[in-house]
Write a protein that holds these residues in place. Structure first.
Motif, PDB file in Angstrom:
ATOM      1  N   ASP A  51       0.858  -1.261  -0.064  1.00 24.04           N
ATOM      2  CA  ASP A  51       0.045  -0.085   0.017  1.00 24.04           C
ATOM      3  C   ASP A  51       0.788   1.418  -0.019  1.00 24.04           C
ATOM      4  O   ASP A  51       0.715   2.235  -0.790  1.00 24.04           O
ATOM      5  CB  ASP A  51      -0.942  -0.054   1.053  1.00 24.04           C
ATOM      6  CG  ASP A  51      -2.058  -1.227   1.118  1.00 24.04           C
ATOM      7  OD1 ASP A  51      -2.274  -1.496   0.058  1.00 24.04           O
ATOM      8  OD2 ASP A  51      -2.613  -1.474   2.158  1.00 24.04           O
ATOM      9  N   HIS A  52       1.888   1.440   0.786  1.00 19.25           N
ATOM     10  CA  HIS A  52       2.569   2.678   0.855  1.00 19.25           C
ATOM     11  C   HIS A  52       3.734   2.543  -0.360  1.00 19.25           C
ATOM     12  O   HIS A  52       3.746   3.681  -0.622  1.00 19.25           O
ATOM     13  CB  HIS A  52       3.634   2.419   2.027  1.00 19.25           C
ATOM     14  CG  HIS A  52       2.592   2.551   3.440  1.00 19.25           C
ATOM     15  ND1 HIS A  52       2.581   1.735   4.301  1.00 19.25           N
ATOM     16  CD2 HIS A  52       2.200   3.754   3.610  1.00 19.25           C
ATOM     17  CE1 HIS A  52       1.522   2.323   5.399  1.00 19.25           C
ATOM     18  NE2 HIS A  52       1.247   3.430   4.983  1.00 19.25           N
ATOM     19  N   ARG A  54       2.855   1.951  -3.286  1.00 17.27           N
ATOM     20  CA  ARG A  54       1.684   2.289  -4.275  1.00 17.27           C
ATOM     21  C   ARG A  54       1.566   3.997  -4.129  1.00 17.27           C
ATOM     22  O   ARG A  54       1.588   4.881  -5.113  1.00 17.27           O
ATOM     23  CB  ARG A  54       0.521   1.743  -4.421  1.00 17.27           C
ATOM     24  CG  ARG A  54       0.501   0.370  -4.804  1.00 17.27           C
ATOM     25  CD  ARG A  54      -0.839  -0.313  -4.868  1.00 17.27           C
ATOM     26  NE  ARG A  54      -0.794  -1.670  -5.409  1.00 17.27           N
ATOM     27  CZ  ARG A  54      -1.657  -2.624  -5.428  1.00 17.27           C
ATOM     28  NH1 ARG A  54      -2.462  -2.360  -4.371  1.00 17.27           N
ATOM     29  NH2 ARG A  54      -1.452  -3.829  -5.991  1.00 17.27           N
ATOM     30  N   GLU A  55       1.475   4.389  -2.892  1.00 16.38           N
ATOM     31  CA  GLU A  55       1.245   5.702  -2.453  1.00 16.38           C
ATOM     32  C   GLU A  55       2.551   6.292  -2.980  1.00 16.38           C
ATOM     33  O   GLU A  55       2.587   7.633  -3.436  1.00 16.38           O
ATOM     34  CB  GLU A  55       1.061   6.012  -1.019  1.00 16.38           C
ATOM     35  CG  GLU A  55       0.939   7.269  -0.364  1.00 16.38           C
ATOM     36  CD  GLU A  55       0.738   7.181   0.865  1.00 16.38           C
ATOM     37  OE1 GLU A  55       1.056   8.351   1.609  1.00 16.38           O
ATOM     38  OE2 GLU A  55      -0.133   6.335   1.429  1.00 16.38           O
ATOM     39  N   LYS A  59       3.020   9.696  -6.056  1.00 17.29           N
ATOM     40  CA  LYS A  59       3.571  10.960  -5.654  1.00 17.29           C
ATOM     41  C   LYS A  59       4.735  11.233  -6.662  1.00 17.29           C
ATOM     42  O   LYS A  59       5.017  12.260  -6.833  1.00 17.29           O
ATOM     43  CB  LYS A  59       3.974  10.953  -4.219  1.00 17.29           C
ATOM     44  CG  LYS A  59       2.875  11.349  -2.997  1.00 17.29           C
ATOM     45  CD  LYS A  59       3.335  11.002  -1.950  1.00 17.29           C
ATOM     46  CE  LYS A  59       2.421  10.844  -0.933  1.00 17.29           C
ATOM     47  NZ  LYS A  59       2.951  10.693   0.374  1.00 17.29           N
TER      48      LYS A  59
END
Length: 190
Positions: A51-52, A54-55, A59
């Motif tokens: 998840d992180h 992908r975040e 960005k």
């Protein structure tokens, strides 16, 4: 740390670290650079969960802070080719042959490196024997039969009895006889 990287989607299998985001308890299976905006080369990495990462990737913008002209240059298929490159060093070697002298490029490559193999192999002849071979017009690969045949031919050419009494070649005949006498006793022709 990580042991093996998966080919499919960047997951590092066997990663032992936790996600580097504070408060996340998921395993850190994906590598991400610490400073994505200033990333240049291998740099420093941190491990993030799916998840992180992908975040993080959402960005990330390679073109952030670039002008339109810089973006166009970076996207050009020729980007990076304007940098100068150094010539290969010859390191004291002979210059390579001209490619135009050969119809087959492999012949040119073989010619370039023939001298290296010859120099690496020790000669079976002494310096005086090599000079005698050159007087007779023979190479170091000559055998006893070639030596005798070449000697006979040169004696017939230069001997005054064989060339109509012409004594202008007596000096050359003496060199040929002297060279043959030295070589016929040589250990290389034994």
């Amino acid at each position: 740390m990580a042991t093996k990287q998966s080919r499919l989607h960047g997951r590092v299998e066997g990663a032992q670290a936790r996600c580097a985001v504070p408060g996340c308890a998921q395993p850190g299976e994906f590598k991400a650079p610490l400073q994505p905006a200033n990333f240049d080369g291998p740099g420093a990495w941190r491990f993030l969960c799916l998840d992180h990462v992908r975040e993080h990737n959402a960005k990330y913008n390679f073109f952030d802070g670039m002008s339109c002209e810089e973006i166009t240059r970076a996207q050009s298929p020729l980007a990076g080719w304007e940098r100068p490159s150094r010539r290969f060093a010859a390191n004291g070697a002979d210059p390579p042959p001209r490619w135009s002298d050969f119809s087959d490029p492999l012949d040119a490559i073989a010619t370039r490196f023939n001298g290296i193999h010859e120099a690496a192999r020790p000669s079976r002849f002494s310096k005086s024997e090599r000079r005698a071979l050159s007087v007779l017009g023979l190479g170091e690969d000559a055998d006893r039969h070639q030596l005798r045949k070449r000697y006979s031919g040169l004696v017939r050419r230069y001997h005054p009895d064989k060339n109509g009494g012409d004594r202008s070649h007596e000096g050359r005949l003496g060199e040929v006889i002297e060279a043959y006498q030295l070589l016929r006793k040589s250990a290389a022709f034994a």
